[in-house]
Every structure is written in structure tokens, then in C-alpha cells.
Write a protein that holds these residues in place. Structure first.
Motif, PDB file in Angstrom:
ATOM      1  N   THR A 197       0.817  -1.293   0.177  1.00  0.00           N
ATOM      2  CA  THR A 197      -0.089  -0.086   0.070  1.00  0.00           C
ATOM      3  C   THR A 197       0.861   1.380  -0.019  1.00  0.00           C
ATOM      4  OG1 THR A 197      -1.617  -1.195   1.070  1.00  0.00           O
ATOM      5  CG2 THR A 197      -1.908   1.206   1.062  1.00  0.00           C
ATOM      6  N   THR A 198       0.497   2.239  -0.774  1.00  0.00           N
ATOM      7  CA  THR A 198       0.963   3.603  -0.531  1.00  0.00           C
ATOM      8  C   THR A 198      -0.198   4.352  -0.355  1.00  0.00           C
ATOM      9  OG1 THR A 198       0.744   4.123  -3.002  1.00  0.00           O
ATOM     10  CG2 THR A 198       2.875   3.106  -2.328  1.00  0.00           C
ATOM     11  N   ILE A 199       0.246   5.759  -0.082  1.00  0.00           N
ATOM     12  CA  ILE A 199      -0.720   6.891   0.482  1.00  0.00           C
ATOM     13  C   ILE A 199      -0.738   7.871  -0.413  1.00  0.00           C
ATOM     14  CG2 ILE A 199      -1.710   8.294   2.457  1.00  0.00           C
ATOM     15  CD1 ILE A 199      -0.746   5.907   4.143  1.00  0.00           C
ATOM     16  N   LEU A 200      -1.722   8.629  -0.821  1.00  0.00           N
ATOM     17  CA  LEU A 200      -1.515   9.915  -1.328  1.00  0.00           C
ATOM     18  C   LEU A 200      -1.772  10.872  -0.386  1.00  0.00           C
ATOM     19  CD1 LEU A 200      -3.866   9.789  -4.373  1.00  0.00           C
ATOM     20  CD2 LEU A 200      -1.434   9.266  -4.300  1.00  0.00           C
ATOM     21  N   ASP A 201      -0.906  11.507  -0.228  1.00  0.00           N
ATOM     22  CA  ASP A 201      -0.713  12.683   0.939  1.00  0.00           C
ATOM     23  C   ASP A 201      -1.042  14.233   0.567  1.00  0.00           C
ATOM     24  OD1 ASP A 201      -0.197  14.525   3.045  1.00  0.00           O
ATOM     25  OD2 ASP A 201       1.415  13.253   3.770  1.00  0.00           O
TER      26      ASP A 201
END
Length: 310
Positions: free
Chosen positions: A262-266
Motif C-alpha cells: 500500500t501507498t498513500i496519497l498525501d
């Protein structure tokens, strides 16, 4: 002060994720800077994010919600000042169908669908052309499935013609498990990323994330904080924040990243929050791999139970 880019010595939690593709060693940062709704602040905020330490940027060829040209200007400013090199960045944009556009589009609205895709891609490549270098995009995401699967396939096959040199990876956003499964099964170039909302109304995309992990597809989470204020106050997040010595948001981000693949848009506009988020997941990662290992495992199990994941 700019934070060093996450590298091989970073904790497992903060380390960049590999992306499956024909280019081999490409990787995507765990936190990717989101540029939606930044309007005339886009260029300055992208530059600030890169100066602070972000090495991934997400945008779209959708003037309704994104200023892709401004993103490119921020990127080129950072490169021009020697803060970063193009090869150290992960740049991701999107093709948005007419249904997601307003009266300003990156293509001729009356053109055939495949031509719309070509025009959109060319406009994106122009926005990210660095002087003296051949332009390319690390990832291009289909912003959402089209009205029919046939149209979705037409767009996908058109995008495939740019891989692997002009576009290194393909992905899809705002989608469902059956559509992702069909792309994996039927398309020559498989999706490398799936970008969806992360919230309880979709069960935190448990089944889709499981499928993505099984097929080595990176799941990109967005609306991660804004749709989950209740999770920010949860016991696992409070425990990680207190014991690792970080704020609630980086503690929460770390637990989402702990779901793996998983990656996250910040998309924060605050320099302080940029620094706190980037450094926070590294602090949590080091703590989780050291003296806090047992506490981290306990908190992660509790977090998974909260979102319905065993």
C-alpha cells in the motif's frame, strides 16, 4: 530542511515499493504527494513538497480538479535548482474521460476515443518535459472505468502503445475488483497500481487489496485521513503515536502502510505536516523494527480488526 529521500537503509515500513513492469527496478514512494484542488498554488506546493522530501507526485490531465501544468512547473523548478533529478522522481498522471471533465479538456472533445487518449498523453508529456531530456511518465492511471468495458479496453490498449518507454506503468482508479481482474486477465500490460478511496463504506477495499497483493499490484489509498477521522481517534493509532513519539496522522499512515502493498496519497498544504508525515513513518518504522516490535504487532492486529481484516 529537506528530508533525505527514502532509500535502502530506511525501515521496511517507509521503504519504497517495487512496481511490476518491464523496466525492472522501478519503485514508488510510500507517500505520494497529491495535487488535486491546489489551483493556483499548485506549482509552489509541488516545489515545497519536493524540497521537503516527497519523491512521488500524483496529478491528472483534468483541469476541472488539477493543474497538471502547474505540477510540471513545480517539478521543473526543483530539478532546475538541483534539489532533485528526474530519475529520482515518481511522476503519475491520469487520463480522464469526457464524463469527468468540464468545458476545458486536454483533448478535442469531438475526437474518437483513442485520439482523445493520444492527445491527453501528449499534453502530459509536454507538461513534464525537462530540457535536454526525453519526457516520460512513471505511471499513467485511467481515472475511472468508462461507461462500457469495451471503451475501457480501448483506452487501455491505446495506453499500452506508450509502454514501456514513454509510460513506464499503467494503473486504474475509482474502480472495482471485477474490472481490475479483467484487466489482469485480458490485457497485455497488467495494471501496476490501483488507486481507490480508503473508507468504511467500501469495507476499506479488503477484497480488492487482497487481489492486488496476490498479483503484486500496488494499492494507492486516497481520502485516507478525511474519510477516517474516527480511526485517527482509535486505540491502535493512539498507542502507536504515544509509544513511537509521533503525531496521530503519521501513526495512522504507518498502520495503513502496515497492511502491505500500500501507498498513500498525501495532499497536505502545510510544510510542517509534510515534514511530520515523511519523518513520522520513518520513526514508526524504526521503532516497530526495534524496541517497539511487540507493541507494533499488537497495534497492527487491533487496527486490522477495526477495518474488518483478519
Amino acid at each position: 530542511m529537506a528530508r533525505p529521500a527514502i532509500g535502502a537503509q530506511a525501515s521496511r515500513l517507509a521503504r519504497d515499493l517495487p512496481l511490476g513492469c518491464s523496466t525492472g527496478s522501478a519503485r514508488i514512494p510510500k507517500l505520494v504527494y497529491g495535487t488535486a484542488w491546489k489551483k493556483d498554488q499548485t506549482a509552489d506546493l509541488v516545489y515545497l513538497a519536493l524540497k521537503t522530501g516527497f519523491r512521488g507526485v500524483d496529478t491528472a490531465a483534468q483541469p476541472k480538479h488539477y493543474d497538471e501544468r502547474g505540477v510540471g512547473a513545480g517539478v521543473k523548478r526543483a530539478i532546475g535548482e538541483g534539489l532533485i533529478k528526474r530519475e529520482d522522481l515518481f511522476i503519475q498522471t491520469k487520463f480522464t474521460s469526457p464524463g469527468g471533465q468540464n468545458h476545458i479538456t486536454p483533448y478535442d472533445i469531438n475526437a474518437p476515443l483513442a485520439d482523445k487518449v493520444h492527445q491527453s498523453v501528449q499534453s502530459s508529456l509536454e507538461n513534464f518535459t525537462v530540457e535536454g531530456q526525453e519526457p516520460y511518465l512513471d505511471s499513467l492511471v485511467l481515472h475511472s472505468p468508462l461507461e462500457t468495458m469495451q471503451e475501457t479496453v480501448t483506452v487501455w490498449k491505446t495506453l499500452e502503445s506508450y509502454t514501456p518507454h514513454k509510460i513506464r506503468h499503467l494503473g486504474i482508479s475509482n474502480t472495482t475488483l471485477p474490472i481490475v481482474a479483467a484487466l489482469v486477465s485480458d490485457m497485455t500490460v497488467k495494471p501496476a497500481v490501483v488507486q481507490n478511496r480508503f473508507h468504511n463504506k467500501t469495507g476499506y477495499e479488503k477484497d480488492l487489496r487482497t487481489f492486488c497483493r496476490e498479483h503484486k499490484i500496488v494499492f494507492q489509498s486516497f481520502w485516507t485521513v478525511s474519510a477516517n477521522r474516527h480511526l485517527l481517534q482509535s486505540s491502535p493509532v493512539r498507542e502507536v503515536a504515544q509509544k513511537a513519539g509521533v503525531g496521530a496522522v503519521p501513526a495512522f499512515y504507518s498502520l495503513v502502510l502496515g497492511l502491505e502493498g500500500t501507498t498513500i496519497l498525501d495532499g497536505t498544504t502545510s510544510e510542517t505536516h509534510m515534514i511530520d508525515d515523511l519523518e513520522g513513518i520513518e520513526v514508526v518504522g524504526a521503532w516497530a523494527e526495534g524496541e517497539g516490535a511487540d507493541d507494533w504487532d499488537f497495534a497492527l492486529r487491533g487496527f486490522k480488526q477495526l477495518i474488518g481484516e483478519s
